[in-house]
Design a protein around this motif. Sequence first.
Motif, PDB file in Angstrom:
ATOM      1  N   ILE A  59       3.989  -5.514   2.824  1.00 36.13           N
ATOM      2  CA  ILE A  59       3.625  -4.104   3.008  1.00 36.13           C
ATOM      3  C   ILE A  59       2.113  -4.004   3.121  1.00 36.13           C
ATOM      4  O   ILE A  59       1.391  -4.438   2.225  1.00 36.13           O
ATOM      5  CB  ILE A  59       4.121  -3.246   1.828  1.00 36.13           C
ATOM      6  CG1 ILE A  59       5.613  -3.481   1.600  1.00 36.13           C
ATOM      7  CG2 ILE A  59       3.831  -1.775   2.058  1.00 36.13           C
ATOM      8  CD1 ILE A  59       6.112  -2.962   0.293  1.00 36.13           C
ATOM      9  N   GLN A  60       1.633  -3.451   4.195  1.00 34.96           N
ATOM     10  CA  GLN A  60       0.209  -3.228   4.397  1.00 34.96           C
ATOM     11  C   GLN A  60      -0.038  -1.733   4.442  1.00 34.96           C
ATOM     12  O   GLN A  60       0.576  -1.004   5.226  1.00 34.96           O
ATOM     13  CB  GLN A  60      -0.274  -3.883   5.691  1.00 34.96           C
ATOM     14  CG  GLN A  60      -1.786  -3.800   5.893  1.00 34.96           C
ATOM     15  CD  GLN A  60      -2.243  -4.632   7.080  1.00 34.96           C
ATOM     16  OE1 GLN A  60      -1.427  -5.249   7.766  1.00 34.96           O
ATOM     17  NE2 GLN A  60      -3.545  -4.654   7.321  1.00 34.96           N
ATOM     18  N   SER A  61      -0.944  -1.282   3.569  1.00 34.89           N
ATOM     19  CA  SER A  61      -1.187   0.156   3.474  1.00 34.89           C
ATOM     20  C   SER A  61      -2.602   0.399   2.962  1.00 34.89           C
ATOM     21  O   SER A  61      -3.365  -0.539   2.719  1.00 34.89           O
ATOM     22  CB  SER A  61      -0.146   0.803   2.540  1.00 34.89           C
ATOM     23  OG  SER A  61      -0.319   2.211   2.510  1.00 34.89           O
ATOM     24  N   VAL A  62      -2.927   1.689   2.795  1.00 33.71           N
ATOM     25  CA  VAL A  62      -4.241   2.115   2.315  1.00 33.71           C
ATOM     26  C   VAL A  62      -4.036   2.937   1.053  1.00 33.71           C
ATOM     27  O   VAL A  62      -3.171   3.821   1.003  1.00 33.71           O
ATOM     28  CB  VAL A  62      -4.994   2.947   3.375  1.00 33.71           C
ATOM     29  CG1 VAL A  62      -6.343   3.389   2.847  1.00 33.71           C
ATOM     30  CG2 VAL A  62      -5.154   2.146   4.658  1.00 33.71           C
ATOM     31  N   THR A  63      -4.822   2.646   0.022  1.00 33.30           N
ATOM     32  CA  THR A  63      -4.710   3.375  -1.237  1.00 33.30           C
ATOM     33  C   THR A  63      -5.402   4.730  -1.125  1.00 33.30           C
ATOM     34  O   THR A  63      -6.054   5.048  -0.118  1.00 33.30           O
ATOM     35  CB  THR A  63      -5.331   2.564  -2.378  1.00 33.30           C
ATOM     36  OG1 THR A  63      -6.731   2.375  -2.099  1.00 33.30           O
ATOM     37  CG2 THR A  63      -4.671   1.205  -2.492  1.00 33.30           C
ATOM     38  N   SER A  64      -5.268   5.530  -2.174  1.00 33.67           N
ATOM     39  CA  SER A  64      -5.882   6.862  -2.160  1.00 33.67           C
ATOM     40  C   SER A  64      -7.402   6.801  -2.177  1.00 33.67           C
ATOM     41  O   SER A  64      -8.064   7.753  -1.774  1.00 33.67           O
ATOM     42  CB  SER A  64      -5.389   7.676  -3.363  1.00 33.67           C
ATOM     43  OG  SER A  64      -5.746   7.043  -4.585  1.00 33.67           O
ATOM     44  N   ASP A  65      -7.979   5.673  -2.645  1.00 32.45           N
ATOM     45  CA  ASP A  65      -9.440   5.504  -2.607  1.00 32.45           C
ATOM     46  C   ASP A  65      -9.883   4.664  -1.412  1.00 32.45           C
ATOM     47  O   ASP A  65     -10.935   4.014  -1.451  1.00 32.45           O
ATOM     48  CB  ASP A  65      -9.948   4.889  -3.922  1.00 32.45           C
ATOM     49  CG  ASP A  65      -9.208   3.605  -4.278  1.00 32.45           C
ATOM     50  OD1 ASP A  65      -8.247   3.260  -3.573  1.00 32.45           O
ATOM     51  OD2 ASP A  65      -9.605   2.947  -5.250  1.00 32.45           O
ATOM     52  N   ALA A  67      -8.790   1.878   0.134  1.00 31.16           N
ATOM     53  CA  ALA A  67      -8.849   0.420   0.057  1.00 31.16           C
ATOM     54  C   ALA A  67      -7.633  -0.156   0.782  1.00 31.16           C
ATOM     55  O   ALA A  67      -6.496   0.224   0.497  1.00 31.16           O
ATOM     56  CB  ALA A  67      -8.876  -0.048  -1.397  1.00 31.16           C
ATOM     57  N   ASP A  68      -7.887  -1.059   1.715  1.00 35.24           N
ATOM     58  CA  ASP A  68      -6.798  -1.711   2.447  1.00 35.24           C
ATOM     59  C   ASP A  68      -6.177  -2.798   1.571  1.00 35.24           C
ATOM     60  O   ASP A  68      -6.870  -3.720   1.115  1.00 35.24           O
ATOM     61  CB  ASP A  68      -7.316  -2.331   3.742  1.00 35.24           C
ATOM     62  CG  ASP A  68      -7.767  -1.271   4.731  1.00 35.24           C
ATOM     63  OD1 ASP A  68      -7.199  -0.170   4.702  1.00 35.24           O
ATOM     64  OD2 ASP A  68      -8.695  -1.544   5.516  1.00 35.24           O
TER      65      ASP A  68
END
Length: 269
Positions: A59-65, A67-68
């Motif tokens: 799973i590749q995603s972006v956090t709420s801050d 960060a990849d």
Amino acid sequence: MSGHASCCCCVTVEQGNLAIIENLGKFVDVLPPGCHITSCVESVKGTLSLKSQYTTARIQSVTSDQADVVCVVGIMYRVMPENCHLAFYRLSNPTGQIQNFVVSAIRPLIRSKTLDEIYLERDELSNVARSELVEKMAEFGYEIMDVLFVHLDVEGRIKNSMNQQMTQKFNRELSEVQQQTSNIRQLALSHANVEIERLDGYGTAEARKVLASAFSSRDHQEGAVEVASETEIMSMMLMMQYYDMLKDVKKTLTYFMPMARPGPDSDTE
């Protein structure tokens, strides 16, 4: 067929497998392991393994801050014996479907969390994803046994930044500990010096008291020495105090001596 052997109307199902039986193309029964007698119009459509299986989802995603992150999640699953016909007929690629369900369940959770929260709450995220998958995959005849975060990785620049933050935090904590240790050492040394001065003063006072008592005694050991007067005793005590003061001055190793500025008429050597 793999997992079974058929001869005429006799069907054998291997241990750890279930056989799907069809009658002229229609599902009619599920055969457990062992030897079974079927009618000539019934046939084995296929088999399903009851062993626990394991797969991973990336799973590749972006956090709420912002960060990849790349998460690798491991899923343990198996066929539910009571609903094995659902697993056989409803899913053509169960592994791929489970991976897609995991990705769709965990990606929104990652986007709603900061990077630090993801590191700290990985077990909670796994439990949330598992609870969602259990309900969904039960409709397809599969049981989700466990969902685990196998690996969590971030970008190189973010990883370096985190390492620097951890280093700074460690150095700050180390500095605080060293400062506290130094303060404790200085406090203990100060108490020790005060105690030394107190005992030294107490010993000096006791010595002078004994000496004064000896001087003022009217019964001398030999009886030949005259009793000293109060003035003489006071003078001797003052002289002893003066000698003690000179010893203390000597310990400081600092001397202040008046010196006349040399002039044309002064004699200096």
